[in-house]
Design a protein around this motif. Sequence first.
Motif, PDB file in Angstrom:
ATOM      1  N   SER A  50       9.569  -6.529  -1.540  1.00  0.00           N
ATOM      2  CA  SER A  50       8.327  -6.203  -1.663  1.00  0.00           C
ATOM      3  C   SER A  50       7.599  -6.156  -0.507  1.00  0.00           C
ATOM      4  O   SER A  50       6.359  -6.081  -0.636  1.00  0.00           O
ATOM      5  N   THR A  51       8.382  -6.072   0.821  1.00  0.00           N
ATOM      6  CA  THR A  51       7.645  -5.949   1.899  1.00  0.00           C
ATOM      7  C   THR A  51       6.800  -7.020   2.232  1.00  0.00           C
ATOM      8  O   THR A  51       5.900  -7.084   3.301  1.00  0.00           O
ATOM      9  N   PRO A  54       9.926  -9.544   6.532  1.00  0.00           N
ATOM     10  CA  PRO A  54      10.606  -8.680   7.200  1.00  0.00           C
ATOM     11  C   PRO A  54      12.198  -9.368   6.865  1.00  0.00           C
ATOM     12  O   PRO A  54      12.397 -10.418   7.050  1.00  0.00           O
ATOM     13  N   HIS A  65      12.363   5.004  -1.164  1.00  0.00           N
ATOM     14  CA  HIS A  65      11.774   4.656   0.051  1.00  0.00           C
ATOM     15  C   HIS A  65      12.725   3.632   0.771  1.00  0.00           C
ATOM     16  O   HIS A  65      13.082   2.637   0.219  1.00  0.00           O
ATOM     17  N   LEU A  67      12.816   0.366   3.060  1.00  0.00           N
ATOM     18  CA  LEU A  67      11.909  -0.323   3.394  1.00  0.00           C
ATOM     19  C   LEU A  67      11.246  -0.674   4.670  1.00  0.00           C
ATOM     20  O   LEU A  67      10.162  -1.064   4.785  1.00  0.00           O
ATOM     21  N   VAL A  68      11.847  -0.230   5.841  1.00  0.00           N
ATOM     22  CA  VAL A  68      11.315  -0.302   6.933  1.00  0.00           C
ATOM     23  C   VAL A  68      10.596   0.694   7.486  1.00  0.00           C
ATOM     24  O   VAL A  68       9.307   0.858   7.780  1.00  0.00           O
ATOM     25  N   ALA A  71       7.459   1.729   4.386  1.00  0.00           N
ATOM     26  CA  ALA A  71       7.070   0.418   3.775  1.00  0.00           C
ATOM     27  C   ALA A  71       5.835   0.900   2.658  1.00  0.00           C
ATOM     28  O   ALA A  71       5.741   0.317   1.843  1.00  0.00           O
ATOM     29  N   ASP A  72       4.831   1.939   3.451  1.00  0.00           N
ATOM     30  CA  ASP A  72       3.783   2.233   2.357  1.00  0.00           C
ATOM     31  C   ASP A  72       4.053   2.832   1.103  1.00  0.00           C
ATOM     32  O   ASP A  72       3.548   2.493  -0.010  1.00  0.00           O
ATOM     33  N   VAL A  74       6.958   1.974  -0.579  1.00  0.00           N
ATOM     34  CA  VAL A  74       7.450   1.189  -1.301  1.00  0.00           C
ATOM     35  C   VAL A  74       6.161   0.404  -2.035  1.00  0.00           C
ATOM     36  O   VAL A  74       6.268   0.170  -3.137  1.00  0.00           O
ATOM     37  N   ARG A  75       5.388   0.058  -1.132  1.00  0.00           N
ATOM     38  CA  ARG A  75       4.216  -0.587  -1.890  1.00  0.00           C
ATOM     39  C   ARG A  75       3.301   0.203  -2.957  1.00  0.00           C
ATOM     40  O   ARG A  75       3.064  -0.410  -3.826  1.00  0.00           O
TER      41      ARG A  75
END
Length: 308
Positions: A50-51, A54, A65, A67-68, A71-72, A74-75
């Motif tokens: 869930s970010t 790390p 998406h 994750l790295v 990240a936005d 994913v959120r």
Amino acid sequence: MVAISAVGLTKSYGDKAVLRGIDLSIPAGTVFALLGPNGAGKTTTVEILSTLIPADGGSVRVAGHDLVREADGVRRAIGVTGQFSAVDNLLTAEENLMLMADLNHLRRREGRRRAEELLRRFDLTEAARKPVVTFSGGMRRKLDLAMTLVGDPEVIFLDEPTTGLDPRSRRIMWEIIRGLVADHGVTIFLTTQYLEEADRLADRIAVLDGGRIVAEGTAEELKRIVPGGRIRLQFADSRQLDTAASLFDYGTADTEALRLDIPGDNSVVTVKAVLDTLDNASVQAQSLVVETADLDDVFLQLTGEGAR
């Protein structure tokens, strides 16, 4: 479609390795449960996916998406409900939901419509204008999950969502979770220590121990991993019990309860063979119950001292 994909996920705190290279592939529109003892790395896994923190290594994609790098994205696609209700006690239920609508940049009218819809869905309409400090534990958890849904997420992480709830409130939460998947196609990533919860809700279950996935499958597949099936026979008197016990080399007799447990695979063939053996010896059992291994057996066998 795969909602969550992780390959070689690792995480350490100093010299302590919490995750030692776990792989996950979770289809969209399903409930996935992650089981494990305290300290196994369940919450760390949720925090990474869930970010919130790390990873040290590995690759992850959530809702399409990276994750790295994304990240936005994913959120925007996820919702998170932690172990403890993230509600503001000084606000009402409606105000908590409107606050989440503002944080999700919804227009005022849309935010109010969304709040009313969620209050109705979670049976909180009558309590909408009451301060949260007056809510029961079950009401707080329902509101917490409702707040997670304000942003209409594709993937929801539920970290031990029913901890501390009474059995009735827990079952209400189960119904809500099932409805999210069945009616809205949401993907649920669930961590829990309630094995019955995973058994009732999850399409697939993974067992995490020592930072590694030690088993994964459906509840029924996991139950077949460990021995634990048995045929339980109840007798009217000790004479019948003693005679029956002499017929089965691997049976375990309980003389006080007048019960005989016979280990077996619980197939029709095995049950018929037991009944035929009793019938040929003119032994009459009062009752017969076929018991299978449950997730408790799996958990104890695959984690901690059981695994060693």
